[in-house]
Design a protein around this motif. Structure first.
Motif, PDB file in Angstrom:
ATOM      1  N   MET A   1       0.831  -1.181   0.000  1.00  0.00           N
ATOM      2  CA  MET A   1       0.000   0.000   0.000  1.00  0.00           C
ATOM      3  C   MET A   1       0.882   1.255   0.000  1.00  0.00           C
ATOM      4  SD  MET A   1      -3.431  -0.291   1.811  1.00  0.00           S
ATOM      5  CE  MET A   1      -4.479  -1.019   0.614  1.00  0.00           C
ATOM      6  N   ALA A   2       0.464   2.203  -0.774  1.00  0.00           N
ATOM      7  CA  ALA A   2       1.221   3.441  -0.893  1.00  0.00           C
ATOM      8  C   ALA A   2       0.954   4.343   0.309  1.00  0.00           C
ATOM      9  CB  ALA A   2       0.821   4.163  -2.166  1.00  0.00           C
ATOM     10  N   PRO A   3       1.998   4.981   0.832  1.00  0.00           N
ATOM     11  CA  PRO A   3       1.789   5.920   1.933  1.00  0.00           C
ATOM     12  C   PRO A   3       0.987   7.138   1.469  1.00  0.00           C
ATOM     13  CG  PRO A   3       4.113   5.351   1.716  1.00  0.00           C
ATOM     14  CD  PRO A   3       3.404   4.794   0.524  1.00  0.00           C
ATOM     15  N   LEU A   4       0.050   7.567   2.292  1.00  0.00           N
ATOM     16  CA  LEU A   4      -0.783   8.728   2.007  1.00  0.00           C
ATOM     17  C   LEU A   4      -0.582   9.770   3.095  1.00  0.00           C
ATOM     18  CD1 LEU A   4      -4.002   6.703   1.166  1.00  0.00           C
ATOM     19  CD2 LEU A   4      -2.475   7.787  -0.474  1.00  0.00           C
ATOM     20  N   THR A   5      -0.684  11.028   2.721  1.00  0.00           N
ATOM     21  CA  THR A   5      -0.486  12.129   3.656  1.00  0.00           C
ATOM     22  C   THR A   5      -1.819  12.504   4.295  1.00  0.00           C
ATOM     23  OG1 THR A   5       1.284  12.939   2.246  1.00  0.00           O
ATOM     24  CG2 THR A   5       0.413  14.467   3.900  1.00  0.00           C
ATOM     25  N   PRO A   6      -1.885  12.532   5.641  1.00  0.00           N
ATOM     26  CA  PRO A   6      -3.138  12.907   6.307  1.00  0.00           C
ATOM     27  C   PRO A   6      -3.407  14.408   6.231  1.00  0.00           C
ATOM     28  CG  PRO A   6      -1.464  12.322   7.931  1.00  0.00           C
ATOM     29  CD  PRO A   6      -0.864  12.090   6.580  1.00  0.00           C
ATOM     30  N   SER A   7      -4.691  14.760   6.246  1.00  0.00           N
ATOM     31  CA  SER A   7      -5.081  16.175   6.289  1.00  0.00           C
ATOM     32  C   SER A   7      -4.677  16.752   7.647  1.00  0.00           C
ATOM     33  CB  SER A   7      -6.595  16.298   6.102  1.00  0.00           C
ATOM     34  OG  SER A   7      -7.261  15.759   7.237  1.00  0.00           O
ATOM     35  N   ALA A   8      -4.794  18.054   7.788  1.00  0.00           N
ATOM     36  CA  ALA A   8      -4.440  18.708   9.055  1.00  0.00           C
ATOM     37  C   ALA A   8      -5.313  18.191  10.197  1.00  0.00           C
ATOM     38  CB  ALA A   8      -4.585  20.207   8.923  1.00  0.00           C
ATOM     39  N   ALA A   9      -6.609  17.995   9.931  1.00  0.00           N
ATOM     40  CA  ALA A   9      -7.520  17.502  10.975  1.00  0.00           C
ATOM     41  C   ALA A   9      -7.137  16.093  11.413  1.00  0.00           C
ATOM     42  CB  ALA A   9      -8.957  17.515  10.471  1.00  0.00           C
ATOM     43  N   LEU A  10      -6.846  15.238  10.451  1.00  0.00           N
ATOM     44  CA  LEU A  10      -6.468  13.858  10.772  1.00  0.00           C
ATOM     45  C   LEU A  10      -5.084  13.804  11.409  1.00  0.00           C
ATOM     46  CD1 LEU A  10      -7.236  10.901  10.702  1.00  0.00           C
ATOM     47  CD2 LEU A  10      -6.339  10.789   8.373  1.00  0.00           C
ATOM     48  N   ALA A  11      -4.187  14.672  10.977  1.00  0.00           N
ATOM     49  CA  ALA A  11      -2.836  14.702  11.538  1.00  0.00           C
ATOM     50  C   ALA A  11      -2.868  15.035  13.029  1.00  0.00           C
ATOM     51  CB  ALA A  11      -1.971  15.701  10.789  1.00  0.00           C
ATOM     52  N   GLY A  12      -3.868  15.780  13.460  1.00  0.00           N
ATOM     53  CA  GLY A  12      -4.009  16.086  14.881  1.00  0.00           C
ATOM     54  C   GLY A  12      -4.303  14.854  15.719  1.00  0.00           C
ATOM     55  N   VAL A  13      -4.784  13.800  15.085  1.00  0.00           N
ATOM     56  CA  VAL A  13      -5.114  12.563  15.797  1.00  0.00           C
ATOM     57  C   VAL A  13      -4.022  11.504  15.620  1.00  0.00           C
ATOM     58  CG1 VAL A  13      -6.806  10.691  16.002  1.00  0.00           C
ATOM     59  CG2 VAL A  13      -7.571  13.011  15.491  1.00  0.00           C
ATOM     60  N   ILE A  14      -3.548  11.323  14.369  1.00  0.00           N
ATOM     61  CA  ILE A  14      -2.618  10.221  14.106  1.00  0.00           C
ATOM     62  C   ILE A  14      -1.199  10.673  13.784  1.00  0.00           C
ATOM     63  CG2 ILE A  14      -4.490   8.745  13.286  1.00  0.00           C
ATOM     64  CD1 ILE A  14      -3.409   9.178  10.425  1.00  0.00           C
ATOM     65  N   GLY A  15      -0.966  11.967  13.698  1.00  0.00           N
ATOM     66  CA  GLY A  15       0.357  12.467  13.346  1.00  0.00           C
ATOM     67  C   GLY A  15       0.426  12.818  11.870  1.00  0.00           C
ATOM     68  N   ALA A  16       1.418  13.582  11.486  1.00  0.00           N
ATOM     69  CA  ALA A  16       1.519  14.104  10.120  1.00  0.00           C
ATOM     70  C   ALA A  16       2.311  13.198   9.182  1.00  0.00           C
ATOM     71  CB  ALA A  16       2.170  15.484  10.150  1.00  0.00           C
ATOM     72  N   LYS A  17       2.883  12.124   9.684  1.00  0.00           N
ATOM     73  CA  LYS A  17       3.690  11.221   8.864  1.00  0.00           C
ATOM     74  C   LYS A  17       2.815  10.498   7.840  1.00  0.00           C
ATOM     75  CE  LYS A  17       6.428   7.061   9.370  1.00  0.00           C
ATOM     76  NZ  LYS A  17       6.701   5.964  10.290  1.00  0.00           N
ATOM     77  N   ALA A  18       3.304  10.396   6.600  1.00  0.00           N
ATOM     78  CA  ALA A  18       2.584   9.668   5.554  1.00  0.00           C
ATOM     79  C   ALA A  18       2.565   8.182   5.898  1.00  0.00           C
ATOM     80  CB  ALA A  18       3.256   9.893   4.198  1.00  0.00           C
ATOM     81  N   LEU A  19       1.393   7.548   5.731  1.00  0.00           N
ATOM     82  CA  LEU A  19       1.258   6.139   6.041  1.00  0.00           C
ATOM     83  C   LEU A  19       0.142   5.529   5.207  1.00  0.00           C
ATOM     84  CD1 LEU A  19      -0.385   5.814   9.557  1.00  0.00           C
ATOM     85  CD2 LEU A  19      -0.302   7.901   8.317  1.00  0.00           C
ATOM     86  N   PRO A  20       0.158   4.201   5.026  1.00  0.00           N
ATOM     87  CA  PRO A  20      -0.903   3.545   4.253  1.00  0.00           C
ATOM     88  C   PRO A  20      -2.261   3.691   4.943  1.00  0.00           C
ATOM     89  CG  PRO A  20       0.968   2.068   4.583  1.00  0.00           C
ATOM     90  CD  PRO A  20       1.198   3.272   5.429  1.00  0.00           C
ATOM     91  N   ARG A  21      -3.320   3.577   4.161  1.00  0.00           N
ATOM     92  CA  ARG A  21      -4.687   3.702   4.680  1.00  0.00           C
ATOM     93  C   ARG A  21      -4.943   2.714   5.826  1.00  0.00           C
ATOM     94  NH1 ARG A  21      -8.897   5.880   2.014  1.00  0.00           N
ATOM     95  NH2 ARG A  21      -7.723   5.771   0.094  1.00  0.00           N
ATOM     96  N   THR A  22      -4.437   1.489   5.690  1.00  0.00           N
ATOM     97  CA  THR A  22      -4.655   0.483   6.736  1.00  0.00           C
ATOM     98  C   THR A  22      -4.042   0.917   8.062  1.00  0.00           C
ATOM     99  OG1 THR A  22      -2.707  -0.720   5.961  1.00  0.00           O
ATOM    100  CG2 THR A  22      -4.856  -1.475   5.158  1.00  0.00           C
ATOM    101  N   GLU A  23      -2.873   1.523   8.008  1.00  0.00           N
ATOM    102  CA  GLU A  23      -2.220   2.004   9.224  1.00  0.00           C
ATOM    103  C   GLU A  23      -2.975   3.190   9.817  1.00  0.00           C
ATOM    104  OE1 GLU A  23       0.438   0.854  11.085  1.00  0.00           O
ATOM    105  OE2 GLU A  23       0.114  -0.899   9.824  1.00  0.00           O
ATOM    106  N   ALA A  24      -3.541   4.037   8.966  1.00  0.00           N
ATOM    107  CA  ALA A  24      -4.320   5.177   9.451  1.00  0.00           C
ATOM    108  C   ALA A  24      -5.539   4.683  10.228  1.00  0.00           C
ATOM    109  CB  ALA A  24      -4.742   6.066   8.291  1.00  0.00           C
ATOM    110  N   VAL A  25      -6.229   3.681   9.697  1.00  0.00           N
ATOM    111  CA  VAL A  25      -7.396   3.109  10.374  1.00  0.00           C
ATOM    112  C   VAL A  25      -6.961   2.497  11.705  1.00  0.00           C
ATOM    113  CG1 VAL A  25      -9.174   1.316  10.255  1.00  0.00           C
ATOM    114  CG2 VAL A  25      -8.686   2.712   8.247  1.00  0.00           C
ATOM    115  N   LYS A  26      -5.842   1.806  11.695  1.00  0.00           N
ATOM    116  CA  LYS A  26      -5.316   1.187  12.914  1.00  0.00           C
ATOM    117  C   LYS A  26      -5.014   2.241  13.985  1.00  0.00           C
ATOM    118  CE  LYS A  26      -1.710  -2.118  14.120  1.00  0.00           C
ATOM    119  NZ  LYS A  26      -0.575  -2.880  13.606  1.00  0.00           N
ATOM    120  N   LYS A  27      -4.406   3.352  13.572  1.00  0.00           N
ATOM    121  CA  LYS A  27      -4.068   4.410  14.523  1.00  0.00           C
ATOM    122  C   LYS A  27      -5.328   5.090  15.073  1.00  0.00           C
ATOM    123  CE  LYS A  27       0.628   5.574  13.318  1.00  0.00           C
ATOM    124  NZ  LYS A  27       1.249   5.439  14.627  1.00  0.00           N
ATOM    125  N   ILE A  28      -6.356   5.238  14.241  1.00  0.00           N
ATOM    126  CA  ILE A  28      -7.625   5.802  14.722  1.00  0.00           C
ATOM    127  C   ILE A  28      -8.201   4.887  15.795  1.00  0.00           C
ATOM    128  CG2 ILE A  28     -10.046   6.199  14.098  1.00  0.00           C
ATOM    129  CD1 ILE A  28      -8.443   8.519  13.259  1.00  0.00           C
TER     130      ILE A  28
END
Length: 76
Positions: A1-28
């Motif tokens: 999976m390609a790393p994706l950059t989170p929006s500013a709102a999402l970065a406030g929750v999971i951080g600003a580092k680019a990560l795959p969608r699956t990792e973003a869901v996991k961090k949420i």
């Protein structure tokens, strides 16, 4: 999976580092469990705190099944 950059709102929750969608869901989910944001009566509902409300489009709660769809608009 390609790393994706989170929006500013999402970065406030999971951080600003680019990560795959699956990792973003996991961090949420890690955030939800850490802050006890599951509805005690219906564990499938995620309650929004001040950090998650912008990610959830201003909604007070969402279904866990809507989580991936909502995150899609916050990842690029």
């Amino acid at each position: 999976m390609a790393p994706l950059t989170p929006s500013a709102a999402l970065a406030g929750v999971i951080g600003a580092k680019a990560l795959p969608r699956t990792e973003a869901v996991k961090k949420i989910w890690e955030y939800v469990k850490k802050h006890n944001l599951q509805d005690p009566k219906n564990k499938r509902q995620i309650l929004a705190d001040a950090q998650l409300k912008p990610v959830f489009g201003g909604k007070d709660s969402i279904s866990m099944f809507d989580l991936a769809k909502l995150l899609g608009s916050h990842l690029s």
